[in-house]
Scaffold this active site. Structure first.
Site, PDB file in Angstrom:
ATOM      1  N   SER A  30      -3.224  38.684  60.790  1.00  0.00           N
ATOM      2  CA  SER A  30      -2.415  38.250  59.642  1.00  0.00           C
ATOM      3  C   SER A  30      -0.995  37.894  60.049  1.00  0.00           C
ATOM      4  O   SER A  30      -0.289  38.715  60.625  1.00  0.00           O
ATOM      5  CB  SER A  30      -2.285  39.383  58.612  1.00  0.00           C
ATOM      6  OG  SER A  30      -3.504  39.686  58.045  1.00  0.00           O
ATOM      7  N   HIS A  61      -4.287  33.399  56.947  1.00  0.00           N
ATOM      8  CA  HIS A  61      -5.223  33.105  58.034  1.00  0.00           C
ATOM      9  C   HIS A  61      -5.647  31.646  57.934  1.00  0.00           C
ATOM     10  O   HIS A  61      -6.169  31.222  56.911  1.00  0.00           O
ATOM     11  CB  HIS A  61      -6.481  33.969  57.931  1.00  0.00           C
ATOM     12  CG  HIS A  61      -6.250  35.415  58.232  1.00  0.00           C
ATOM     13  ND1 HIS A  61      -5.637  36.263  57.360  1.00  0.00           N
ATOM     14  CD2 HIS A  61      -6.565  36.155  59.314  1.00  0.00           C
ATOM     15  CE1 HIS A  61      -5.585  37.461  57.896  1.00  0.00           C
ATOM     16  NE2 HIS A  61      -6.133  37.429  59.081  1.00  0.00           N
ATOM     17  N   HIS A  83     -13.089  39.855  58.253  1.00  0.00           N
ATOM     18  CA  HIS A  83     -12.952  41.290  57.990  1.00  0.00           C
ATOM     19  C   HIS A  83     -14.210  41.824  57.305  1.00  0.00           C
ATOM     20  O   HIS A  83     -14.843  41.125  56.515  1.00  0.00           O
ATOM     21  CB  HIS A  83     -11.747  41.552  57.077  1.00  0.00           C
ATOM     22  CG  HIS A  83     -10.437  41.102  57.636  1.00  0.00           C
ATOM     23  ND1 HIS A  83      -9.986  39.815  57.507  1.00  0.00           N
ATOM     24  CD2 HIS A  83      -9.493  41.781  58.338  1.00  0.00           C
ATOM     25  CE1 HIS A  83      -8.805  39.722  58.109  1.00  0.00           C
ATOM     26  NE2 HIS A  83      -8.485  40.885  58.625  1.00  0.00           N
ATOM     27  N   TYR A  85     -14.135  43.968  54.972  1.00  0.00           N
ATOM     28  CA  TYR A  85     -13.876  44.082  53.525  1.00  0.00           C
ATOM     29  C   TYR A  85     -14.116  42.786  52.757  1.00  0.00           C
ATOM     30  O   TYR A  85     -14.206  42.789  51.539  1.00  0.00           O
ATOM     31  CB  TYR A  85     -12.457  44.614  53.246  1.00  0.00           C
ATOM     32  CG  TYR A  85     -11.325  43.721  53.706  1.00  0.00           C
ATOM     33  CD1 TYR A  85     -11.019  42.525  53.065  1.00  0.00           C
ATOM     34  CD2 TYR A  85     -10.527  44.100  54.782  1.00  0.00           C
ATOM     35  CE1 TYR A  85      -9.979  41.720  53.494  1.00  0.00           C
ATOM     36  CE2 TYR A  85      -9.486  43.311  55.222  1.00  0.00           C
ATOM     37  CZ  TYR A  85      -9.223  42.117  54.574  1.00  0.00           C
ATOM     38  OH  TYR A  85      -8.198  41.320  55.012  1.00  0.00           O
ATOM     39  N   GLU A  86     -14.225  41.676  53.495  1.00  0.00           N
ATOM     40  CA  GLU A  86     -14.543  40.415  52.807  1.00  0.00           C
ATOM     41  C   GLU A  86     -16.016  40.361  52.406  1.00  0.00           C
ATOM     42  O   GLU A  86     -16.428  39.443  51.706  1.00  0.00           O
ATOM     43  CB  GLU A  86     -14.215  39.225  53.718  1.00  0.00           C
ATOM     44  CG  GLU A  86     -12.726  39.071  54.003  1.00  0.00           C
ATOM     45  CD  GLU A  86     -12.455  38.001  55.054  1.00  0.00           C
ATOM     46  OE1 GLU A  86     -12.366  36.825  54.679  1.00  0.00           O
ATOM     47  OE2 GLU A  86     -12.358  38.353  56.248  1.00  0.00           O
ATOM     48  N   ALA A 113      -1.913  43.136  62.081  1.00  0.00           N
ATOM     49  CA  ALA A 113      -0.836  43.716  61.290  1.00  0.00           C
ATOM     50  C   ALA A 113      -1.353  45.067  60.813  1.00  0.00           C
ATOM     51  O   ALA A 113      -2.516  45.179  60.416  1.00  0.00           O
ATOM     52  CB  ALA A 113      -0.531  42.822  60.094  1.00  0.00           C
ATOM     53  N   MET A 211      -7.188  47.455  59.017  1.00  0.00           N
ATOM     54  CA  MET A 211      -8.517  47.106  58.489  1.00  0.00           C
ATOM     55  C   MET A 211      -9.276  46.136  59.398  1.00  0.00           C
ATOM     56  O   MET A 211     -10.173  45.435  58.940  1.00  0.00           O
ATOM     57  CB  MET A 211      -8.364  46.476  57.095  1.00  0.00           C
ATOM     58  CG  MET A 211      -7.562  47.317  56.119  1.00  0.00           C
ATOM     59  SD  MET A 211      -7.305  46.443  54.568  1.00  0.00           S
ATOM     60  CE  MET A 211      -6.037  47.466  53.810  1.00  0.00           C
ATOM     61  N   SER A 212      -8.914  46.119  60.672  1.00  0.00           N
ATOM     62  CA  SER A 212      -9.584  45.164  61.570  1.00  0.00           C
ATOM     63  C   SER A 212      -9.721  45.771  62.966  1.00  0.00           C
ATOM     64  O   SER A 212      -9.716  46.991  63.112  1.00  0.00           O
ATOM     65  CB  SER A 212      -8.763  43.865  61.630  1.00  0.00           C
ATOM     66  OG  SER A 212      -7.521  44.101  62.262  1.00  0.00           O
ATOM     67  N   ASN A 235       4.586  47.768  57.950  1.00  0.00           N
ATOM     68  CA  ASN A 235       5.077  48.659  56.889  1.00  0.00           C
ATOM     69  C   ASN A 235       4.818  50.084  57.337  1.00  0.00           C
ATOM     70  O   ASN A 235       4.022  50.309  58.245  1.00  0.00           O
ATOM     71  CB  ASN A 235       4.307  48.374  55.576  1.00  0.00           C
ATOM     72  CG  ASN A 235       2.801  48.476  55.784  1.00  0.00           C
ATOM     73  OD1 ASN A 235       2.152  47.516  56.208  1.00  0.00           O
ATOM     74  ND2 ASN A 235       2.245  49.644  55.531  1.00  0.00           N
ATOM     75  N   HIS A 246       0.844  43.269  50.124  1.00  0.00           N
ATOM     76  CA  HIS A 246       0.548  42.264  51.142  1.00  0.00           C
ATOM     77  C   HIS A 246       1.772  41.377  51.434  1.00  0.00           C
ATOM     78  O   HIS A 246       1.934  40.899  52.553  1.00  0.00           O
ATOM     79  CB  HIS A 246      -0.649  41.422  50.699  1.00  0.00           C
ATOM     80  CG  HIS A 246      -1.149  40.500  51.767  1.00  0.00           C
ATOM     81  ND1 HIS A 246      -1.654  40.962  52.969  1.00  0.00           N
ATOM     82  CD2 HIS A 246      -1.208  39.142  51.829  1.00  0.00           C
ATOM     83  CE1 HIS A 246      -1.999  39.921  53.717  1.00  0.00           C
ATOM     84  NE2 HIS A 246      -1.741  38.810  53.056  1.00  0.00           N
TER      85      HIS A 246
HETATM   86  N1  HPA Z   1      -2.863  50.033  55.985  1.00  0.00           N
HETATM   87  C1  HPA Z   1      -3.943  49.320  56.339  1.00  0.00           C
HETATM   88  N2  HPA Z   1      -3.873  48.081  56.750  1.00  0.00           N
HETATM   89  C2  HPA Z   1      -2.666  47.498  56.836  1.00  0.00           C
HETATM   90  C3  HPA Z   1      -1.500  48.179  56.485  1.00  0.00           C
HETATM   91  C4  HPA Z   1      -1.603  49.524  56.039  1.00  0.00           C
HETATM   92  O1  HPA Z   1      -0.623  50.208  55.709  1.00  0.00           O
HETATM   93  N3  HPA Z   1      -0.461  47.324  56.669  1.00  0.00           N
HETATM   94  C5  HPA Z   1      -1.002  46.154  57.144  1.00  0.00           C
HETATM   95  N4  HPA Z   1      -2.342  46.267  57.242  1.00  0.00           N
END
Ligand code: HPA
Length: 271
Positions: A30, A61, A83, A85-86, A113, A211-212, A235, A246
């Site tokens: 990302s 993306h 991903h 989750y998709e 990310a 998540m990847s 973050n 996001h």
């Molecule tokens: N958690 C999970 N996935 C993420 C995060 C997070 O805080 N930030 C960016 N991708």
């Protein structure tokens, strides 16, 4: 259809577009896809043209393969990944890594990310992934094993190649970039974690959550590919800052992308 038949069709198509030898596969996460714009003599192949590739749906993306030369190395970069989750299967999520291996890559550079769990991290930090925790509840290798692709029980003792980690650290030093190090814990998403889950992750030894990456690195290990993993801490994880969204993830990657790009290019030149 069998995996090796699918791979034959996919690789034949990719080669027909002019893709030749490959040293490094690259998966750009990302907001980090811009690096592919620096690939010289680029050949661009949109995912929706490639046999057995799904189309990527996530904001930030691009959804294409970019082939060419970067830091003197032949690379095939994914601008955007798939991903779990998709709704894709783990096999689909990791199919591009199989393709990279089938095209002759010896290594992959995996980026993402993610959220910082380690209390000494700050948004904008870059983190060298030293290891991971598969917390997705899934594994892309579940099912019959094709011995031609890799072993039934792959060793994950050094999934993130030590020599590459040393090179990344040397690159960071020479660029005067601060590079954190840590363990990436992979969740399925798409929810961000709860504060309780983040406390658990920290106790379990995670420095970052995302998540990847984990599925792709498992398949890279199965395929005998060397791996370099670099995370952008976009973050602080849930409970460590006010809330998560996001937009902040995108803003942070935007802010650090120059440093990120320099670090990857410098590391590639050393590898
Ligand atoms: N958690 C999970 N996935 C993420 C995060 C997070 O805080 N930030 C960016 N991708």
């Amino acid at each position: 259809m069998k995996l090796n038949e699918m791979l034959q069709e996919t690789t034949a198509f990719i080669k027909s577009k002019g893709v030749g030898t490959i040293d490094f596969g690259m998966i750009l996460g990302s907001g980090l896809g811009e690096l592919a714009e620096e690939i010289e003599e680029a050949i661009v192949i949109p995912y929706d043209k490639i046999p057995f590739f799904p189309t990527s749906t996530v904001v930030g993306h691009a959804g294409q393969l970019v082939y060419g030369t970067l830091s003197g190395k032949k690379v095939l970069a994914m601008q955007g990944r798939f991903h779990f989750y998709e709704g894709h299967s783990m096999q689909t999520v990791t199919y591009p890594v199989r393709v990279m291996a089938a095209l002759g890559a010896h290594s992959v550079v995996v980026t993402n990310a993610c959220g910082g769990v380690n209390e000494s991290f700050a948004p904008g930090d870059l983190m060298l992934i030293t290891d991971h925790i598969n917390f997705t509840g899934q594994n892309p290798l579940i099912g019959p094993n094709d011995e031609e692709m890799g072993p039934r029980f792959p060793d994950m003792s050094e999934a993130y190649t030590k020599a590459y980690r040393e090179m990344a650290k040397a690159a960071a030093t020479s660029l005067d970039v601060e590079l954190k190090e840590g363990v990436y814990m992979g969740y399925s998403g798409p929810t961000y974690e709860t504060p309780a889950e983040i406390r658990m992750s920290r106790v379990m030894g995670a420095d970052a959550v995302g998540m990847s990456t984990v599925p792709e690195v498992i398949v890279a290990a199965h395929s005998g590919l060397k791996v370099l993993g670099i995370s952008c801490i976009t973050n602080l994880a849930a409970g460590m800052q006010a809330n998560l969204n996001h937009e902040e993830v995108v803003e942070t990657t935007e802010r650090v992308k120059q440093t990120f790009k320099s670090l990857i290019k410098e590391t590639l030149s050393l590898l």
